[in-house]
Design a protein around this motif. Sequence first.
Motif, PDB file in Angstrom:
ATOM      1  N   PRO A 170       0.891  -0.881  -0.197  1.00  0.00           N
ATOM      2  CA  PRO A 170      -0.088  -0.132   0.080  1.00  0.00           C
ATOM      3  C   PRO A 170       0.761   0.934  -0.079  1.00  0.00           C
ATOM      4  O   PRO A 170       1.555   1.047   0.823  1.00  0.00           O
ATOM      5  CB  PRO A 170      -0.780   0.179   1.561  1.00  0.00           C
ATOM      6  N   SER A 171       0.357   2.371  -0.547  1.00  0.00           N
ATOM      7  CA  SER A 171       0.942   3.620  -0.883  1.00  0.00           C
ATOM      8  C   SER A 171       0.818   4.007   0.500  1.00  0.00           C
ATOM      9  O   SER A 171       0.641   3.843   1.846  1.00  0.00           O
ATOM     10  CB  SER A 171       0.442   4.668  -1.308  1.00  0.00           C
ATOM     11  N   ILE A 172       2.337   4.974   0.892  1.00  0.00           N
ATOM     12  CA  ILE A 172       2.896   5.229   2.058  1.00  0.00           C
ATOM     13  C   ILE A 172       1.344   6.328   2.789  1.00  0.00           C
ATOM     14  O   ILE A 172       1.028   7.111   3.899  1.00  0.00           O
ATOM     15  CB  ILE A 172       3.943   6.596   2.377  1.00  0.00           C
ATOM     16  N   GLU A 173       0.579   6.667   1.700  1.00  0.00           N
ATOM     17  CA  GLU A 173      -0.215   7.775   2.421  1.00  0.00           C
ATOM     18  C   GLU A 173      -0.952   7.245   2.853  1.00  0.00           C
ATOM     19  O   GLU A 173      -2.188   7.685   3.808  1.00  0.00           O
ATOM     20  CB  GLU A 173      -0.649   8.534   1.334  1.00  0.00           C
ATOM     21  N   PHE A 174      -1.610   5.771   2.158  1.00  0.00           N
ATOM     22  CA  PHE A 174      -2.592   5.101   3.120  1.00  0.00           C
ATOM     23  C   PHE A 174      -2.252   4.743   4.353  1.00  0.00           C
ATOM     24  O   PHE A 174      -3.429   4.611   5.447  1.00  0.00           O
ATOM     25  CB  PHE A 174      -2.585   4.263   1.880  1.00  0.00           C
ATOM     26  N   LEU A 175      -0.804   4.210   4.561  1.00  0.00           N
ATOM     27  CA  LEU A 175      -0.566   4.144   5.343  1.00  0.00           C
ATOM     28  C   LEU A 175      -0.478   4.621   5.920  1.00  0.00           C
ATOM     29  O   LEU A 175      -1.270   4.859   7.653  1.00  0.00           O
ATOM     30  CB  LEU A 175       0.659   3.402   5.092  1.00  0.00           C
ATOM     31  N   ALA A 176      -0.014   5.824   6.429  1.00  0.00           N
ATOM     32  CA  ALA A 176       0.059   6.894   7.153  1.00  0.00           C
ATOM     33  C   ALA A 176      -0.947   7.127   7.995  1.00  0.00           C
ATOM     34  O   ALA A 176      -1.031   7.667   8.859  1.00  0.00           O
ATOM     35  CB  ALA A 176       0.522   8.376   6.891  1.00  0.00           C
ATOM     36  N   ARG A 177      -2.125   7.642   7.064  1.00  0.00           N
ATOM     37  CA  ARG A 177      -3.926   7.444   7.348  1.00  0.00           C
ATOM     38  C   ARG A 177      -3.891   7.208   8.244  1.00  0.00           C
ATOM     39  O   ARG A 177      -4.414   7.160   9.273  1.00  0.00           O
ATOM     40  CB  ARG A 177      -4.425   7.506   6.259  1.00  0.00           C
ATOM     41  N   PHE A 178      -3.841   5.846   7.738  1.00  0.00           N
ATOM     42  CA  PHE A 178      -4.208   4.203   8.741  1.00  0.00           C
ATOM     43  C   PHE A 178      -4.056   4.207  10.049  1.00  0.00           C
ATOM     44  O   PHE A 178      -5.143   4.321  10.946  1.00  0.00           O
ATOM     45  CB  PHE A 178      -3.815   3.517   8.138  1.00  0.00           C
TER      46      PHE A 178
END
Lengths: 331, 490
Positions: free
Chosen positions: B2-10
Amino acid sequence: MTGLQLFWFIIVGVLFSGFFFLEGFDYGVGMSAITIAKDKREIEQTIGSIGPVWDLNEVWLLTAGGAMFASFPYWYASLFSGFYLILFLILVGLILRGVTFEFRHHSHSEKGKMLWTRILGISSFAIPFLFGLMFTSMIQGVPMDARGNVSATFTSYVNLLSVVGGVAVLLLAWLHGLNYLALKTEGELRERAARTANKLYFVLYAGEVVFAVLLAIFTDFLEKHFWGTLILLAAIVILTVFAHLSVRAKKEMSAFLASGLTFVALVALIFQGIFPRVMIATNPAHSILIKNASSTGYTLTTMTWITLIILPFVLIYMGWTYFIFRKRIKK
Amino acid sequence: MPSIEFLARFQFAMTTIFHFFFVPLSVGMVFMTALMETVYVVTGDEKWKKRTKFFGSIMLLSFAVGVVTGIIQEFQFGMNWSEYSRYVGDIFGAPLAVEALLAFFLESTFLGIWMFGWDKLGKKLHNATLWITFVGTFLSSLWILAANSWMQNPVGYEVKGGRATLTSFSALITNPQTILEFSHVTTGFLLTGGFITAGIAAYQLLKNREVDMFKPVLRLGLLVALIGSLGNFVAGDQQMLEVQRTQPMKFAATEGVYETTPSPAAWDMVAFFNESEHTEVFGIRIPYMLSILTYHRPSGSVEGMNEINAKLQKQFPEAAKEVNGNFFPPVTVLFWTFRIMAGLSMLMILLSALGLFWTRKKRPILYENRFGLQVYRWFLFSPFLAITSGWLVTELGRYPWTVYGLFTIRDSVSPNVSAGSLLFSNAVYFLLFCFLGGVMIYFTIQRMKQGVEGAETAYVSLDPFNQEVLDTKQEETEKSVDDVKKGAEE
């Protein structure tokens, strides 16, 4: 660089010093709970000595972090994202350690209590080590782009100097905790804490010598700030010797203050060494300087007023806490 | 991966939601505990002292978990959102620093004194330390919400040299959004404290544990719950009026309005959406209701998301490119979480009022009614559900911005943190939270089984300075050693 920027650079340093001076002995006490405390009652006595104060000591870290964010956002962003995994491990350690105090009391089985005591002890060893690792790898310079994004590899974090630095901070914290125990407890534990400290100081001497040599090799501290570095290294050694002599002379208060001040000198050494930078890049052109890492003058001025108004009250009621719980703790 | 954006948001969502289970719980319980101790100080009734210690121990458990999970929040901005920190640090960092200086020190110091100070301080002073802790928690909320409110409704700043800089500190703290969020959230704390206390009391009554001890507690909990939930309802309503003004997209999404409605507007009680087509698939509507809810009168239309989207595209051409012209937040989630929050909110007002009525002196029928007690027992969980839903509305509705209209989520993440590191930290946090939550629940149940009398003895032993307890412990240890010896001899 403006006077305000310099002032806030010093404030961040003071807050980190306060954190290590205060929370440092909490870690040392935590380490002692799984090493020198002999039975259940001594474990209670050990942990009880920091029960009412460890939480407020730890807030110094949160305040240091918050102050860093507010006054030097570029430093905060580069350091915290650049040292991601180390900081993450520190956080996990802080979380586990933080709940042990309460969870221990709620465990009714001896097994449960022992489990939380072990977690307390192990995290108390790990956290100062990781902090030492982080700060001493920071001062060697890290690969960083013009924007301040750190692209570090495993060896940028874990190398000879940083491991020695980690161990040195761990030893300092442990000794500081032993001095605190000698000051705050009664009976056998008090004696044993002093005896252990007396032996451990010889290990610390060795550690400090190695650390000083590696510091000269791996950092530009001596090159940039010859006298400052030399004086602070000397201060660290003198304070260590003084603390050691105080332990032997059973002057517990001066031993405790000296080991705390050793931490202050260590933080001062790091802060004066990196000055006027806040993050050192392997390519010097990319280093982040105090003058371009800070918030605006307006924010710094506002923060200064708030700090000057609130801090005296904070210090007063913290002092009051230590006064209320000034008695030695019996077995 | 998954993208870092998704992981950071998660990670942000996960850590914040978990942390925010314990914030309302601990603040609410601090309030209830302080209140009980005050009753003890005023009346001198030892029973209230015992109740204080019982609920105090549950409060301390939740406080411990709340505090440690809060540490992540502060460091996370630098670790996962370094570009955000650089862009807004001049403004956003200040409230966080002030929070630590003004509130965290206050809370942790005085809570420490309260925990260990039972025998060290006079009754009144001891009680005062807990009220000071309570004030600390409110101050803490104020500063955190000032920071969050700035992300919802940025004020007192200008963009200079590629970052947002503060121009007016007073604008930051008098942000209307802050006042609304603060009253919404803090009344939520009170209702949480009330419902948890009432729920625990109801559970103990169901189990027939120390019935006389818990009857007055149930009533006190319901009283606080009623005050809290009424205040919360008013504050929430006011906040939605402001949201409609400052973040129309969020508002339209919570009501599932794609096309601008005629006046008067009908309200969707239930609805399902096709989010990729931007249409409503099915809905059950009540005429006039949306106008009444929005404007408090039976007329007035509500602007739809499609129209707002077109406006936003024009207003923010650069951000529009980033999101492919799609400013729609997750509509289904917002629509339903909003209904969960608002529905529970009304139910909680009703239940607390009815509960007070059923526990009145003349005819206290609730104490004997098993079904009624069951209801209050299970409603212990409703504040958490409502509050989490509320935060999801607030934060997801801000899409695609971190700072509304100013800075996008995509631009905020740390570019140098690898997806692998993020995945690892996400996984560890998840396991850690499950573990902490599990232990916390286990200990709370244990504590409830011991009851008030058990808590009294267990609790005093927490004080290392209490010589009496240590002496009894010594005797007990010696006695048990003797027993073992005897056993061995025999």
